[in-house]
Design a protein around this motif. Structure first.
Motif, mmCIF file in Angstrom:
data_model
loop_
_atom_site.group_PDB
_atom_site.id
_atom_site.type_symbol
_atom_site.label_atom_id
_atom_site.label_comp_id
_atom_site.label_asym_id
_atom_site.label_seq_id
_atom_site.Cartn_x
_atom_site.Cartn_y
_atom_site.Cartn_z
ATOM 1 N N VAL A 48 15.017 61.191 72.282
ATOM 2 C CA VAL A 48 16.392 60.852 71.886
ATOM 3 C C VAL A 48 17.269 60.701 73.124
ATOM 4 C CG1 VAL A 48 18.480 61.776 70.799
ATOM 5 C CG2 VAL A 48 16.287 61.861 69.588
ATOM 6 N N MET A 49 17.157 61.657 74.045
ATOM 7 C CA MET A 49 17.985 61.626 75.252
ATOM 8 C C MET A 49 17.626 60.421 76.126
ATOM 9 S SD MET A 49 17.893 65.726 76.053
ATOM 10 C CE MET A 49 18.880 65.598 77.552
ATOM 11 N N ARG A 50 16.334 60.120 76.201
ATOM 12 C CA ARG A 50 15.884 58.992 77.021
ATOM 13 C C ARG A 50 16.370 57.661 76.454
ATOM 14 N NH1 ARG A 50 9.536 57.642 77.411
ATOM 15 N NH2 ARG A 50 10.009 56.718 75.380
ATOM 16 N N GLU A 51 16.247 57.500 75.127
ATOM 17 C CA GLU A 51 16.684 56.254 74.496
ATOM 18 C C GLU A 51 18.189 56.061 74.641
ATOM 19 O OE1 GLU A 51 14.651 53.808 72.807
ATOM 20 O OE2 GLU A 51 13.322 54.922 74.158
ATOM 21 N N ALA A 52 18.932 57.158 74.494
ATOM 22 C CA ALA A 52 20.384 57.075 74.628
ATOM 23 C C ALA A 52 20.773 56.704 76.059
ATOM 24 C CB ALA A 52 21.019 58.413 74.237
ATOM 25 N N GLU A 53 20.105 57.337 77.022
ATOM 26 C CA GLU A 53 20.407 57.051 78.429
ATOM 27 C C GLU A 53 20.140 55.589 78.760
ATOM 28 O OE1 GLU A 53 19.151 58.669 82.914
ATOM 29 O OE2 GLU A 53 18.143 59.435 81.118
ATOM 30 N N ALA A 54 19.060 55.027 78.188
ATOM 31 C CA ALA A 54 18.713 53.628 78.439
ATOM 32 C C ALA A 54 19.792 52.680 77.924
ATOM 33 C CB ALA A 54 17.373 53.300 77.791
ATOM 34 N N LYS A 55 20.572 53.154 76.955
ATOM 35 C CA LYS A 55 21.644 52.337 76.387
ATOM 36 C C LYS A 55 23.020 52.758 76.903
ATOM 37 C CE LYS A 55 19.212 50.957 72.179
ATOM 38 N NZ LYS A 55 17.878 51.307 72.670
ATOM 39 N N GLY A 56 23.012 53.552 77.970
ATOM 40 C CA GLY A 56 24.260 53.918 78.618
ATOM 41 C C GLY A 56 25.067 54.981 77.901
ATOM 42 N N VAL A 57 24.413 55.777 77.057
ATOM 43 C CA VAL A 57 25.099 56.834 76.320
ATOM 44 C C VAL A 57 24.553 58.191 76.745
ATOM 45 C CG1 VAL A 57 25.532 57.839 74.036
ATOM 46 C CG2 VAL A 57 25.543 55.351 74.332
ATOM 47 N N THR A 58 25.431 59.141 76.981
ATOM 48 C CA THR A 58 25.015 60.497 77.312
ATOM 49 C C THR A 58 24.836 61.291 76.021
ATOM 50 O OG1 THR A 58 26.245 60.450 79.399
ATOM 51 C CG2 THR A 58 25.633 62.618 78.523
ATOM 52 N N PHE A 59 23.609 61.679 75.754
ATOM 53 C CA PHE A 59 23.305 62.441 74.542
ATOM 54 C C PHE A 59 22.979 63.864 74.984
ATOM 55 C CE2 PHE A 59 22.182 61.085 70.102
ATOM 56 C CZ PHE A 59 22.111 62.361 69.569
ATOM 57 N N LYS A 60 23.892 64.772 74.721
ATOM 58 C CA LYS A 60 23.721 66.143 75.196
ATOM 59 C C LYS A 60 22.498 66.781 74.541
ATOM 60 C CE LYS A 60 28.654 66.644 76.152
ATOM 61 N NZ LYS A 60 29.896 67.397 75.870
ATOM 62 N N GLU A 61 21.831 67.650 75.325
ATOM 63 C CA GLU A 61 20.563 68.210 74.858
ATOM 64 C C GLU A 61 20.729 69.015 73.577
ATOM 65 O OE1 GLU A 61 16.769 70.903 76.413
ATOM 66 O OE2 GLU A 61 18.398 70.376 77.786
ATOM 67 N N ASP A 62 21.796 69.809 73.470
ATOM 68 C CA ASP A 62 21.969 70.591 72.245
ATOM 69 C C ASP A 62 22.230 69.689 71.044
ATOM 70 O OD1 ASP A 62 24.453 69.821 73.164
ATOM 71 O OD2 ASP A 62 25.445 71.717 72.717
ATOM 72 N N ALA B 75 20.945 66.593 70.773
ATOM 73 C CA ALA B 75 19.645 65.987 70.470
ATOM 74 C C ALA B 75 18.778 66.955 69.674
ATOM 75 C CB ALA B 75 18.935 65.582 71.765
ATOM 76 N N ARG B 76 18.822 68.212 70.036
ATOM 77 C CA ARG B 76 18.030 69.211 69.307
ATOM 78 C C ARG B 76 18.563 69.397 67.885
ATOM 79 N NH1 ARG B 76 13.962 71.880 70.756
ATOM 80 N NH2 ARG B 76 14.266 71.316 72.953
ATOM 81 N N GLU B 77 19.864 69.344 67.736
ATOM 82 C CA GLU B 77 20.460 69.453 66.403
ATOM 83 C C GLU B 77 20.006 68.284 65.523
ATOM 84 O OE1 GLU B 77 22.836 70.692 63.175
ATOM 85 O OE2 GLU B 77 22.198 71.765 64.987
ATOM 86 N N LEU B 78 19.975 67.091 66.109
ATOM 87 C CA LEU B 78 19.542 65.907 65.371
ATOM 88 C C LEU B 78 18.090 66.046 64.923
ATOM 89 C CD1 LEU B 78 19.914 62.944 64.432
ATOM 90 C CD2 LEU B 78 19.226 62.242 66.737
ATOM 91 N N VAL B 79 17.227 66.431 65.855
ATOM 92 C CA VAL B 79 15.796 66.554 65.557
ATOM 93 C C VAL B 79 15.548 67.660 64.547
ATOM 94 C CG1 VAL B 79 13.544 67.157 66.546
ATOM 95 C CG2 VAL B 79 15.058 65.575 67.761
ATOM 96 N N ASP B 80 16.212 68.793 64.728
ATOM 97 C CA ASP B 80 16.034 69.909 63.793
ATOM 98 C C ASP B 80 16.504 69.546 62.392
ATOM 99 O OD1 ASP B 80 14.984 71.448 65.799
ATOM 100 O OD2 ASP B 80 16.796 72.628 66.156
ATOM 101 N N ALA B 81 17.638 68.860 62.313
ATOM 102 C CA ALA B 81 18.196 68.503 61.004
ATOM 103 C C ALA B 81 17.277 67.570 60.232
ATOM 104 C CB ALA B 81 19.565 67.853 61.182
ATOM 105 N N LEU B 82 16.498 66.761 60.965
ATOM 106 C CA LEU B 82 15.640 65.767 60.325
ATOM 107 C C LEU B 82 14.169 66.135 60.382
ATOM 108 C CD1 LEU B 82 17.466 62.586 61.665
ATOM 109 C CD2 LEU B 82 17.741 63.693 59.443
ATOM 110 N N GLY B 83 13.884 67.380 60.789
ATOM 111 C CA GLY B 83 12.506 67.847 60.787
ATOM 112 C C GLY B 83 11.591 67.068 61.703
ATOM 113 N N ALA B 84 12.139 66.487 62.779
ATOM 114 C CA ALA B 84 11.356 65.697 63.755
ATOM 115 C C ALA B 84 10.639 64.515 63.097
ATOM 116 C CB ALA B 84 10.357 66.592 64.505
#
Length: 315
Positions: free
Chosen positions: A172-186, A188-197
């Motif tokens: 998630v963080m890598r894809e966001a960075e590639a598109k010029g967006v800073t996706f904070k690690e916490d 990204a973890r909230e997103l992954v946890d909420a959707l069960g990876a």
């Protein structure tokens, strides 16, 4: 950012298909649909020009098309395209009743003299490969071993294991960075946890969050943004829908489904994600029922990482 181990097999496959060391056939082993998509897009980009797709891309279901027809198609040069790609789904039909000696003899014969202008991709998505192979179901172990015994010598076997939660966060963080967006690690973890990876859904929600970040103008995504855009209420509604279906309460189920579709940014186009999550939920219930799980502690032992129940839904 460190390499993503869960993606390594798919990325090696894509690199190999696009290079000089490409084999005549491969088996995509595993039910991780997101990584299958990575592999398929890699094949299409390397070997299937958009303008020739109707002539050189063949999606065949072995439950409807015989293996002999598929091999004959692969062996016959195309008059309209310089290269042919065949995706062969429903590979499990080769391992059903009967020994299928003629089919495997035909496979062996083809790969002794394969058409150099064709690529065969066997899609073995009936085998489930967890992120930790030590937790692999015995039946799936037997299925995977049988595939390696019968196709492993002729084809490259690409193991598409479930994506680990840590790798999903880094992706998630890598894809966001590639598109010029800073996706904070916490976040990204909230997103992954909420959707069960579940990577297909993670990918869909990530796209929405990147658009949201651009609209905000600060080019960053934090935990608050994830909570706003990826509402836990959507997940709760899906579990409520599961309950309604289980109780055969059709009016309530239809009302919940209508609410989910109306609440989704994609409208009816988002239905595939809902069906995917519903299927996962029922599969969780079947596993818990089969293992006769009675408490939450036992639940964590029988449900593997990436397949666990959301905390609010445990009870």
């Amino acid at each position: 950012m460190s390499a993503l181990r869960s993606f390594a097999a798919a990325e090696r496959f894509v690199a190999e298909v696009g290079g000089d060391s490409r084999r005549a056939g491969y088996v995509l082993l595993g039910d991780e649909a997101f990584l299958y998509g990575v592999c398929r897009r890699g094949v299409l980009k390397a070997l299937v020009p958009e303008e020739l797709r109707d002539f050189c891309l063949h999606d065949l279901d072995l439950a409807e098309t015989s293996l002999f027809e598929a091999l004959d198609l692969a062996q016959t040069p195309s008059l309209m395209a310089p290269f042919q790609v065949l995706f062969l789904r429903n590979v499990k039909t080769l391992y059903g009743r009967g020994q299928k000696k003629d089919e495997f003899a035909a496979i062996d014969e083809y790969f002794r003299r394969p058409n150099p202008q064709a690529l065969l991709v066997f899609v073995a998505d009936h085998v489930k490969l967890p992120q930790d192979l030590r937790r692999m179901d015995m039946q799936d172990k037997e299925r995977a071993e049988r595939i390696r015994e019968t196709l492993g010598d002729a084809c490259g076997v690409v193991e598409l294991q479930r994506v680990s939660e840590d790798d999903a966060v880094r992706w998630v963080m890598r894809e966001a960075e590639a598109k010029g967006v800073t996706f904070k690690e916490d976040a990204a973890r909230e997103l992954v946890d909420a959707l069960g990876a579940e990577m297909l859904i993670v990918q869909s929600e990530l796209e929405k969050l990147l658009l949201y970040a651009s609209a905000k103008g600060d080019g960053a995504v934090d935990v608050g943004d994830v909570e706003t855009m990826v509402s836990a209420a959507k997940q709760r509604s899906l579990y409520e829908l599961t309950d309604a279906i289980s109780l055969k309460d059709a009016p309530r189920a239809l009302a919940l489904l209508q609410g989910l579709l109306n609440a989704s940014d994609g409208g009816e186009d988002s239905a595939i994600g809902h069906v995917f999550t519903l299927a996962k939920t029922f599969r969780q219930m079947l596993v818990l029922n089969e293992k006769q799980v009675k408490d939450q502690r036992a639940m964590w032992q029988v449900l593997w990482p990436g397949f666990r129940v959301a905390p609010f839904a445990m009870r």
